[in-house]
Scaffold this active site. Structure first.
Site, PDB file in Angstrom:
ATOM      1  N   ASN A  62       0.882  -1.156   0.000  1.00 56.93           N
ATOM      2  CA  ASN A  62       0.000   0.000   0.000  1.00 56.93           C
ATOM      3  C   ASN A  62       0.925   1.212   0.000  1.00 56.93           C
ATOM      4  O   ASN A  62       1.608   1.463   1.004  1.00 56.93           O
ATOM      5  CB  ASN A  62      -0.900  -0.022   1.245  1.00 56.93           C
ATOM      6  CG  ASN A  62      -1.782   1.212   1.305  1.00 56.93           C
ATOM      7  OD1 ASN A  62      -1.748   2.057   0.404  1.00 56.93           O
ATOM      8  ND2 ASN A  62      -2.570   1.309   2.353  1.00 56.93           N
ATOM      9  N   ASN A  89       3.844   4.372 -10.575  1.00 57.95           N
ATOM     10  CA  ASN A  89       2.681   4.303 -11.478  1.00 57.95           C
ATOM     11  C   ASN A  89       1.346   4.158 -10.751  1.00 57.95           C
ATOM     12  O   ASN A  89       0.300   4.485 -11.318  1.00 57.95           O
ATOM     13  CB  ASN A  89       2.923   3.128 -12.443  1.00 57.95           C
ATOM     14  CG  ASN A  89       1.695   2.714 -13.208  1.00 57.95           C
ATOM     15  OD1 ASN A  89       1.351   3.304 -14.230  1.00 57.95           O
ATOM     16  ND2 ASN A  89       0.999   1.686 -12.710  1.00 57.95           N
ATOM     17  N   SER A 141      -0.294  13.061 -15.644  1.00 57.00           N
ATOM     18  CA  SER A 141      -1.485  12.866 -16.483  1.00 57.00           C
ATOM     19  C   SER A 141      -1.760  14.152 -17.254  1.00 57.00           C
ATOM     20  O   SER A 141      -1.411  15.247 -16.789  1.00 57.00           O
ATOM     21  CB  SER A 141      -2.699  12.565 -15.593  1.00 57.00           C
ATOM     22  OG  SER A 141      -3.886  12.683 -16.329  1.00 57.00           O
ATOM     23  N   TYR A 154      -7.638  14.749  -8.397  1.00 52.54           N
ATOM     24  CA  TYR A 154      -6.721  14.014  -9.278  1.00 52.54           C
ATOM     25  C   TYR A 154      -5.775  14.978 -10.012  1.00 52.54           C
ATOM     26  O   TYR A 154      -4.556  14.773 -10.051  1.00 52.54           O
ATOM     27  CB  TYR A 154      -7.557  13.192 -10.260  1.00 52.54           C
ATOM     28  CG  TYR A 154      -6.781  12.304 -11.187  1.00 52.54           C
ATOM     29  CD1 TYR A 154      -6.281  11.076 -10.743  1.00 52.54           C
ATOM     30  CD2 TYR A 154      -6.545  12.660 -12.511  1.00 52.54           C
ATOM     31  CE1 TYR A 154      -5.571  10.246 -11.600  1.00 52.54           C
ATOM     32  CE2 TYR A 154      -5.849  11.838 -13.371  1.00 52.54           C
ATOM     33  CZ  TYR A 154      -5.370  10.635 -12.912  1.00 52.54           C
ATOM     34  OH  TYR A 154      -4.677   9.810 -13.760  1.00 52.54           O
ATOM     35  N   ALA A 155      -6.345  16.042 -10.593  1.00 42.74           N
ATOM     36  CA  ALA A 155      -5.515  17.006 -11.338  1.00 42.74           C
ATOM     37  C   ALA A 155      -4.492  17.659 -10.412  1.00 42.74           C
ATOM     38  O   ALA A 155      -3.342  17.887 -10.803  1.00 42.74           O
ATOM     39  CB  ALA A 155      -6.405  18.066 -11.985  1.00 42.74           C
ATOM     40  N   ALA A 156      -4.912  17.925  -9.160  1.00 43.32           N
ATOM     41  CA  ALA A 156      -3.974  18.531  -8.197  1.00 43.32           C
ATOM     42  C   ALA A 156      -2.780  17.612  -7.966  1.00 43.32           C
ATOM     43  O   ALA A 156      -1.626  18.046  -7.959  1.00 43.32           O
ATOM     44  CB  ALA A 156      -4.694  18.811  -6.876  1.00 43.32           C
ATOM     45  N   LYS A 158      -1.664  15.220  -9.936  1.00 43.65           N
ATOM     46  CA  LYS A 158      -0.857  14.959 -11.134  1.00 43.65           C
ATOM     47  C   LYS A 158      -0.021  16.188 -11.526  1.00 43.65           C
ATOM     48  O   LYS A 158       1.037  16.049 -12.130  1.00 43.65           O
ATOM     49  CB  LYS A 158      -1.760  14.491 -12.280  1.00 43.65           C
ATOM     50  CG  LYS A 158      -2.420  13.122 -11.993  1.00 43.65           C
ATOM     51  CD  LYS A 158      -1.374  12.033 -11.743  1.00 43.65           C
ATOM     52  CE  LYS A 158      -1.974  10.660 -11.553  1.00 43.65           C
ATOM     53  NZ  LYS A 158      -0.958   9.619 -11.370  1.00 43.65           N
TER      54      LYS A 158
HETATM   55  P1  NAI Z   1      -5.610   1.052 -13.018  1.00 37.28           P
HETATM   56  O1  NAI Z   1      -6.725   1.410 -12.104  1.00 37.28           O
HETATM   57  O2  NAI Z   1      -5.860   0.106 -14.151  1.00 37.28           O
HETATM   58  O3  NAI Z   1      -4.366   0.500 -12.180  1.00 37.28           O
HETATM   59  C1  NAI Z   1      -3.907   1.169 -11.047  1.00 37.28           C
HETATM   60  C2  NAI Z   1      -3.212   0.178 -10.144  1.00 37.28           C
HETATM   61  O4  NAI Z   1      -2.779   0.866  -8.968  1.00 37.28           O
HETATM   62  C3  NAI Z   1      -4.136  -0.971  -9.691  1.00 37.28           C
HETATM   63  O5  NAI Z   1      -3.506  -2.207  -9.908  1.00 37.28           O
HETATM   64  C4  NAI Z   1      -4.334  -0.702  -8.212  1.00 37.28           C
HETATM   65  O6  NAI Z   1      -4.506  -1.880  -7.423  1.00 37.28           O
HETATM   66  C5  NAI Z   1      -3.035   0.023  -7.859  1.00 37.28           C
HETATM   67  N1  NAI Z   1      -3.179   0.797  -6.633  1.00 37.28           N
HETATM   68  C6  NAI Z   1      -4.188   1.645  -6.303  1.00 37.28           C
HETATM   69  N2  NAI Z   1      -4.007   2.127  -5.067  1.00 37.28           N
HETATM   70  C7  NAI Z   1      -2.856   1.581  -4.603  1.00 37.28           C
HETATM   71  C8  NAI Z   1      -2.141   1.688  -3.381  1.00 37.28           C
HETATM   72  N3  NAI Z   1      -2.580   2.454  -2.375  1.00 37.28           N
HETATM   73  N4  NAI Z   1      -0.998   0.988  -3.241  1.00 37.28           N
HETATM   74  C9  NAI Z   1      -0.549   0.201  -4.247  1.00 37.28           C
HETATM   75  N5  NAI Z   1      -1.188   0.051  -5.420  1.00 37.28           N
HETATM   76  C10 NAI Z   1      -2.333   0.736  -5.589  1.00 37.28           C
HETATM   77  O7  NAI Z   1      -5.064   2.458 -13.562  1.00 37.28           O
HETATM   78  P2  NAI Z   1      -4.204   2.808 -14.853  1.00 37.28           P
HETATM   79  O8  NAI Z   1      -5.096   3.435 -15.829  1.00 37.28           O
HETATM   80  O9  NAI Z   1      -3.360   1.674 -15.247  1.00 37.28           O
HETATM   81  O10 NAI Z   1      -3.292   3.984 -14.257  1.00 37.28           O
HETATM   82  C11 NAI Z   1      -1.910   3.851 -13.984  1.00 37.28           C
HETATM   83  C12 NAI Z   1      -1.349   5.236 -13.753  1.00 37.28           C
HETATM   84  O11 NAI Z   1      -1.526   6.032 -14.929  1.00 37.28           O
HETATM   85  C13 NAI Z   1      -2.044   5.995 -12.621  1.00 37.28           C
HETATM   86  O12 NAI Z   1      -1.103   6.768 -11.901  1.00 37.28           O
HETATM   87  C14 NAI Z   1      -3.000   6.911 -13.357  1.00 37.28           C
HETATM   88  O13 NAI Z   1      -3.334   8.032 -12.603  1.00 37.28           O
HETATM   89  C15 NAI Z   1      -2.177   7.237 -14.587  1.00 37.28           C
HETATM   90  N6  NAI Z   1      -2.949   7.708 -15.704  1.00 37.28           N
HETATM   91  C16 NAI Z   1      -3.920   6.925 -16.271  1.00 37.28           C
HETATM   92  C17 NAI Z   1      -4.659   7.405 -17.322  1.00 37.28           C
HETATM   93  C18 NAI Z   1      -5.739   6.607 -17.973  1.00 37.28           C
HETATM   94  O14 NAI Z   1      -6.449   7.184 -18.813  1.00 37.28           O
HETATM   95  N7  NAI Z   1      -5.907   5.323 -17.679  1.00 37.28           N
HETATM   96  C19 NAI Z   1      -4.425   8.759 -17.877  1.00 37.28           C
HETATM   97  C20 NAI Z   1      -3.364   9.465 -17.218  1.00 37.28           C
HETATM   98  C21 NAI Z   1      -2.663   8.954 -16.178  1.00 37.28           C
END
Ligand code: NAI
Length: 246
Positions: A62, A89, A141, A154-156, A158
């Site tokens: 976490n 990530n 992002s 979220y925007a804050a 990122k």
């Molecule tokens: P996702 O929701 O598919 O995956 C996020 C992962 O982070 C999940 O496996 C989740 O279990 C893990 N996670 C969440 N809270 C956690 C914690 N407290 N400790 C450890 N792991 C945790 O999201 P996605 O789309 O793959 O996003 C990955 C990154 O890319 C994020 O930082 C997101 O903000 C960023 N991003 C995503 C965009 C999109 O359109 N999907 C656009 C811009 C940025």
């Protein structure tokens, strides 16, 4: 084999973009620590990757909990004796317009997306300083660059990630540590799939390439910034968004 012999921690590695990055990095020869809160997905993916012959270990973390983060760093050192790459990530959304946003949802997004990045970097950097080398990639992002409707929290975070990236680039460049950020556009993962279909169509038509990003598109950017090919790229924010705004 652009990452042969390298050891990478990828947070949020069990799903979406992080999962694609785990596979891409392993394909290129890295030993990967898939660090994620989601134990069920992480364990399942670990088995599938091991069947393909990849060196990938799931560690539950976490990122909000400093003790849990410290354990991942310790486990990585125990297994491999070093940490070459950290991909910050992991991230979450809890969207609502400003007047409807619950204070606890505001805070939760700050905890994971901002404090989580701080915690992981603080746990890993001493190992990189000792080695005189390292690569850290933070996930920002388009929302952090341009703002986005319903994403005050979220925007804050990122935008803050960009500030931390540039600050750390100034602090640790002299220690041989390369620090950059990737700002993905709307990417087809669970994070976007939970949005209404109409909003997804609006997002697609706002993109010059007229499609959402694929997780692999972002993973390839992480790979470039983690490899030796980007050694003179430092404190940079790489937009991988299909040309949303130019
Ligand atoms: P996702 O929701 O598919 O995956 C996020 C992962 O982070 C999940 O496996 C989740 O279990 C893990 N996670 C969440 N809270 C956690 C914690 N407290 N400790 C450890 N792991 C945790 O999201 P996605 O789309 O793959 O996003 C990955 C990154 O890319 C994020 O930082 C997101 O903000 C960023 N991003 C995503 C965009 C999109 O359109 N999907 C656009 C811009 C940025």
């Amino acid at each position: 084999m652009r990452l042969k012999g390298k050891v990478a921690i990828i947070t949020g590695g069990a799903n979406g973009i992080g999962l694609a990055a785990c596979e891409r990095f392993a394909e290129e020869g890295a030993a990967v620590i898939m660090a994620d809160f989601d134990e069920a997905a992480g364990k399942e993916q670990e088995v599938l990757f091991k069947e393909k012959g990849y060196e990938i270990t799931f560690c539950q973390v976490n990122v909000v909990d400093r003790e849990s983060v410290a354990q991942v760093a310790e486990k990585t050192i125990e297994l491999y004796g070093k940490i070459d790459i950290l991909i910050n990530n992991a991230g979450i959304t809890k969207d609502a317009t400003l007047l409807k946003m619950e204070p606890e949802d505001f805070q939760r997004v700050l905890d994971v997306n901002l404090t989580g990045v701080f915690n992981c970097t603080q746990a890993v950097v001493p190992h990189m300083i000792a080695a005189g080398a390292g690569k850290i990639i933070n996930t920002s992002s388009v929302s952090g660059v341009y703002g986005n409707f319903g994403q005050t929290n979220y925007a804050a975070t990122k935008a803050a990630v960009i500030g931390m990236t540039k600050t750390w680039a100034k602090e640790f460049g002299r220690k041989g540590i390369n620090i950059n950020a990737v700002a993905p556009g709307f990417t087809a993962t669970a994070m976007v799939r939970k949005m209404p279909e109409k909003v997804i169509h609006q997002m697609e038509s706002a993109v010059s390439l007229q499609r959402l990003g694929k997780p692999e598109d972002i993973a390839n950017a992480y790979l470039f910034l983690a490899s030796g090919e980007s050694d003179y790229v430092h404190g940079h924010v790489l937009h991988v968004d299909g040309g949303i705004m130019m």
